[in-house]
Every structure is written in C-alpha cells, then in structure tokens.
Scaffold this active site. Sequence first.
Site, PDB file in Angstrom:
ATOM      1  N   GLU A  40       0.823  -1.207   0.000  1.00 27.65           N
ATOM      2  CA  GLU A  40       0.000   0.000   0.000  1.00 27.65           C
ATOM      3  C   GLU A  40       0.858   1.258   0.000  1.00 27.65           C
ATOM      4  O   GLU A  40       0.563   2.221  -0.716  1.00 27.65           O
ATOM      5  CB  GLU A  40      -0.913   0.031   1.230  1.00 27.65           C
ATOM      6  CG  GLU A  40      -2.151  -0.780   1.102  1.00 27.65           C
ATOM      7  CD  GLU A  40      -3.096  -0.513   2.249  1.00 27.65           C
ATOM      8  OE1 GLU A  40      -3.417   0.664   2.537  1.00 27.65           O
ATOM      9  OE2 GLU A  40      -3.521  -1.493   2.870  1.00 27.65           O
ATOM     10  N   HIS A  43       2.511   1.755  -3.397  1.00 28.46           N
ATOM     11  CA  HIS A  43       1.484   2.165  -4.357  1.00 28.46           C
ATOM     12  C   HIS A  43       1.114   3.641  -4.174  1.00 28.46           C
ATOM     13  O   HIS A  43       1.013   4.404  -5.138  1.00 28.46           O
ATOM     14  CB  HIS A  43       0.253   1.282  -4.210  1.00 28.46           C
ATOM     15  CG  HIS A  43      -0.825   1.602  -5.172  1.00 28.46           C
ATOM     16  ND1 HIS A  43      -1.968   2.242  -4.795  1.00 28.46           N
ATOM     17  CD2 HIS A  43      -0.934   1.370  -6.502  1.00 28.46           C
ATOM     18  CE1 HIS A  43      -2.743   2.395  -5.855  1.00 28.46           C
ATOM     19  NE2 HIS A  43      -2.148   1.881  -6.899  1.00 28.46           N
TER      20      HIS A  43
END
Length: 49
Positions: A40, A43
């Site tokens: 996460e 990203h």
Amino acid sequence: MPDWPGCYGKLTVPSSKVDVEVANTLYPERAVEPYKAWLEMIHAILQAA
C-alpha cells in the site's frame, strides 16, 4: 494504512513488536499486516509522484 501519508502513526511500516502492538491498539479495525502495508505504501508513493 489508515493514516496516509504515515503508516499507523509512523513514517514507515511498524516492524518492532512494540510498534505493531501500539498500531494495533490505535487502529483495531486495521491490524498491521507488514507485507500488505508495504505494498500500500509503495502504491501510494507511486501515485503521488
């Protein structure tokens, strides 16, 4: 990570036992899963760039 741009109150994914316990206490609905948290974070950084 429930609190971008941080990660459970830290600049990086919590990794020590104490940091993970604190993060799990502060964010009980989002338990720390280091592998997923790193994905996460990477990203989000790529999207922000």
